[in-house]
Design a protein around this motif. Structure first.
Motif, PDB file in Angstrom:
ATOM      1  N   GLY A  42       1.096   7.900   1.638  1.00  0.00           N
ATOM      2  CA  GLY A  42       1.565   9.235   1.494  1.00  0.00           C
ATOM      3  C   GLY A  42       1.366  10.270   2.732  1.00  0.00           C
ATOM      4  N   VAL A 100       0.774  -1.278  -0.033  1.00  0.00           N
ATOM      5  CA  VAL A 100       0.011   0.034   0.033  1.00  0.00           C
ATOM      6  C   VAL A 100       0.866   1.296   0.001  1.00  0.00           C
ATOM      7  CG1 VAL A 100      -0.159   0.095   2.826  1.00  0.00           C
ATOM      8  CG2 VAL A 100      -1.831   1.180   1.032  1.00  0.00           C
ATOM      9  N   TYR A 124       7.035   8.888  -0.229  1.00  0.00           N
ATOM     10  CA  TYR A 124       6.139   7.760  -0.040  1.00  0.00           C
ATOM     11  C   TYR A 124       6.874   6.783   0.798  1.00  0.00           C
ATOM     12  CZ  TYR A 124       1.891   7.612  -3.320  1.00  0.00           C
ATOM     13  OH  TYR A 124       0.874   7.826  -3.983  1.00  0.00           O
TER      14      TYR A 124
END
Ligand SMILES: Cc1cc2nc3c(=O)[nH]c(=O)nc-3n(C[C@H](O)[C@H](O)[C@H](O)COP(=O)(O)O)c2cc1C
Length: 115
Positions: free
Chosen positions: A86, A83, A107
């Protein structure tokens, strides 16, 4: 581990578990600490600014997106799940990881096995 594109190698940067510290700068998201591996995608926009001026930050983010998509696709190819996180404070995360000055984390990608 730090990825080295030249030679497709990785070098050890730290031997302690950095995931709890990363979780603390990612709005306490449990996946960041629970995943067996967390890929970190960092950028250094100042390296781009000489060439691209005011577009440096945009280009860094675009390139992070390209690289991240490839990592997500490779995770699926390997039968893993991942996944994109952010919601991470880039500068504090970079400090937790001991990244060089000027680099910021864009990220985090927790990678693991499907439940
Ligand atoms: C820019 C961006 C930031 C994201 N940040 C987070 C995040 O911090 N935590 C999280 O669990 N998922 C985050 N996601 C992932 C989404 O929540 C979602 O899981 C992902 O887009 C796939 O959704 P889908 O499989 O339902 O299509 C982010 C996605 C994007 C595009």
């Amino acid at each position: 581990m730090h990825y080295l594109p030249q030679g497709h190698r990785a070098e050890t940067r730290a031997t302690s578990d950095l995931r709890p510290g990363l979780r603390s700068v990612a709005v306490d998201q449990a996946s960041v600490e629970a995943a067996p591996a967390v890929l970190v995608v960092a950028a250094e926009p100042s390296r781009l600014s000489q060439r691209y001026g005011a577009r440096a930050n945009l280009y860094a983010d675009l390139e992070v997106g390209h690289a991240t998509q490839n990592m997500l696709l490779q995770a699926v190819t390997l039968g893993l799940v991942a996944v994109t996180v952010g919601a991470v404070d880039g500068a504090p995360a970079a400090r937790k990881l001991g990244l060089p000055h000027g680099q910021t984390v864009v990220y985090l990608i927790p990678v693991g096995f499907a439940a």
